[in-house]
Scaffold this motif. Structure first.
Motif, PDB file in Angstrom:
ATOM      1  N   SER A   9       0.816  -1.219   0.000  1.00  0.00           N
ATOM      2  CA  SER A   9       0.000   0.000   0.000  1.00  0.00           C
ATOM      3  C   SER A   9       0.847   1.266   0.000  1.00  0.00           C
ATOM      4  O   SER A   9       0.358   2.342  -0.359  1.00  0.00           O
ATOM      5  CB  SER A   9      -0.946   0.003   1.206  1.00  0.00           C
ATOM      6  OG  SER A   9      -0.257  -0.329   2.399  1.00  0.00           O
ATOM      7  N   ALA A  10       2.141   1.161   0.359  1.00  0.00           N
ATOM      8  CA  ALA A  10       3.030   2.325   0.276  1.00  0.00           C
ATOM      9  C   ALA A  10       3.161   2.832  -1.158  1.00  0.00           C
ATOM     10  O   ALA A  10       3.548   3.982  -1.382  1.00  0.00           O
ATOM     11  CB  ALA A  10       4.414   1.979   0.821  1.00  0.00           C
ATOM     12  N   HIS A  11       2.809   1.986  -2.123  1.00  0.00           N
ATOM     13  CA  HIS A  11       2.871   2.380  -3.534  1.00  0.00           C
ATOM     14  C   HIS A  11       1.976   3.574  -3.822  1.00  0.00           C
ATOM     15  O   HIS A  11       2.265   4.382  -4.712  1.00  0.00           O
ATOM     16  CB  HIS A  11       2.450   1.187  -4.396  1.00  0.00           C
ATOM     17  CG  HIS A  11       2.534   1.424  -5.867  1.00  0.00           C
ATOM     18  ND1 HIS A  11       3.713   1.722  -6.510  1.00  0.00           N
ATOM     19  CD2 HIS A  11       1.572   1.411  -6.836  1.00  0.00           C
ATOM     20  CE1 HIS A  11       3.486   1.868  -7.803  1.00  0.00           C
ATOM     21  NE2 HIS A  11       2.205   1.708  -8.022  1.00  0.00           N
ATOM     22  N   VAL A  12       0.877   3.707  -3.061  1.00  0.00           N
ATOM     23  CA  VAL A  12      -0.017   4.850  -3.262  1.00  0.00           C
ATOM     24  C   VAL A  12       0.057   5.864  -2.132  1.00  0.00           C
ATOM     25  O   VAL A  12      -0.259   7.039  -2.341  1.00  0.00           O
ATOM     26  CB  VAL A  12      -1.488   4.390  -3.456  1.00  0.00           C
ATOM     27  CG1 VAL A  12      -1.624   3.562  -4.722  1.00  0.00           C
ATOM     28  CG2 VAL A  12      -1.994   3.617  -2.252  1.00  0.00           C
ATOM     29  N   THR A  13       0.465   5.443  -0.938  1.00  0.00           N
ATOM     30  CA  THR A  13       0.532   6.409   0.159  1.00  0.00           C
ATOM     31  C   THR A  13       1.759   7.308   0.045  1.00  0.00           C
ATOM     32  O   THR A  13       1.707   8.488   0.402  1.00  0.00           O
ATOM     33  CB  THR A  13       0.538   5.702   1.523  1.00  0.00           C
ATOM     34  OG1 THR A  13       1.634   4.784   1.596  1.00  0.00           O
ATOM     35  CG2 THR A  13      -0.765   4.954   1.748  1.00  0.00           C
TER      36      THR A  13
ATOM     37  N   GLY B 284       5.235   8.500   4.434  1.00  0.00           N
ATOM     38  CA  GLY B 284       4.521   8.084   3.239  1.00  0.00           C
ATOM     39  C   GLY B 284       4.275   6.600   3.155  1.00  0.00           C
ATOM     40  O   GLY B 284       3.596   6.136   2.241  1.00  0.00           O
ATOM     41  N   SER B 285       4.807   5.831   4.097  1.00  0.00           N
ATOM     42  CA  SER B 285       4.580   4.381   4.094  1.00  0.00           C
ATOM     43  C   SER B 285       3.164   4.055   4.557  1.00  0.00           C
ATOM     44  O   SER B 285       2.467   4.908   5.126  1.00  0.00           O
ATOM     45  CB  SER B 285       5.584   3.692   5.023  1.00  0.00           C
ATOM     46  OG  SER B 285       5.353   4.070   6.374  1.00  0.00           O
ATOM     47  N   GLY B 286       2.734   2.830   4.327  1.00  0.00           N
ATOM     48  CA  GLY B 286       1.422   2.408   4.800  1.00  0.00           C
ATOM     49  C   GLY B 286       1.325   2.482   6.306  1.00  0.00           C
ATOM     50  O   GLY B 286       0.267   2.832   6.857  1.00  0.00           O
TER      51      GLY B 286
END
Length: 282
Positions: free
Chosen positions: A64-68, A130-132
């Motif tokens: 989810s870090a890919h978008v956060t 910015g990580s999940g």
């Protein structure tokens, strides 16, 4: 074939990515190289794949870090939606709200009471800005209406180490990364972030059950390729990974991590990433 994992060992991305990738190598009859390239909230690893030749030989396993991560950055070196093509989602997993044992907290409400008694003095850790885990912590902060301070680290292992030592008071971490530490008594589990209780800890209430109505945050994993990868290659990889996620031993391995298989079509993954990015920015 190279699979880039834009996270450090110890994150949920790592074991899920390895489980899927190792089986994919067998099915493709090719040697698969798994490469951890953490840093900058996943941007460093993702950039490698964005810049790679779009021939199916360089893939990206994300969380989810890919978008956060893009949601907290004013400028990105690539377009998260346009420069990468979805192959499939792989798995979903819950986070656990865990505190340092030295505080002797018993519940989510105990933590909230402590934070309200000491505004600005309680810290929470994450695997990086910015990580999940950062977003999950900020969501909890906002939902509980507490004044706590974010302390970012380079990865989940470092984040957990400072909670164990008591230098940081709590964190939101993938349950797979913290399950052994909880069993050993080195972390105190207070609640899970998912809508339903985790099969790994059926007696541990959700955060929502403990007075934070509507709270829900799940981590997810997925596999992507450079945007211009031929559709025939994307579809072939999708078919193989979907078959892998239906294998009983793979399902057992994922569930041992607190994760559930979540295969999709490439088109559905692209739509999911775009939707999640929009929600994160909002």
């Amino acid at each position: 074939v190279r699979v880039v994992l834009p996270a450090a060992p110890g994150s949920l991305t790592d074991p899920v990515g390895r489980i899927v990738s190792e089986e994919l190598g067998k099915r493709l009859g090719q040697t698969l190289i798994i490469e951890n390239r953490p840093g900058a909230g996943g941007i460093i690893g993702s950039q490698i794949v964005v810049d790679a030749t779009p021939d199916g030989h360089t893939l990206l396993s994300v969380s989810s870090a890919h978008v956060t991560s893009p949601a907290v950055r004013a400028k990105m070196p690539y377009d998260t939606v346009k420069d990468l093509a979805g192959i499939t989602l792989t798995a979903n997993a819950t986070y656990v709200l865990a505190a340092t044992p030295s505080l002797n907290l018993k519940s989510v409400q105990d933590l909230i009471a402590l934070a309200k008694a000491k505004p600005g003095q309680i810290n929470f850790s994450s695997a990086g800005s910015g990580s999940g885990t950062h977003f999950a912590g900020e969501m909890f902060k906002q939902s509980a209406n507490i004044d706590v301070v974010h302390i970012p680290f380079k990865g989940i292992p470092e984040s957990l180490t400072d909670v164990i030592s008591g230098r940081v008071q709590f964190t939101m971490a993938p349950i797979a990364s913290s399950v052994s530490l909880i069993k050993e008594g080195r972390l105190r589990a207070l609640g899970v972030s998912s809508k339903k209780r985790s099969s790994l800890y059926p007696d541990l209430p959700t955060i929502a059950e403990q007075g934070i109505t509507g709270f829900e945050w799940d981590s997810w994993g997925g596999l992507l390729a450079p945007a211009k990868t031929p559709r025939a290659i994307i579809n072939k990889l999708n078919r193989e990974v979907v078959k892998i996620l239906a294998m009983p031993d793979v399902i057992d391995k994922l569930r041992a991590l607190g994760a559930e298989p979540n295969p999709t079509t490439p088109e559905d993954m692209d739509a999911y990433v775009a939707r999640q990015l929009k929600n994160a920015i909002q």
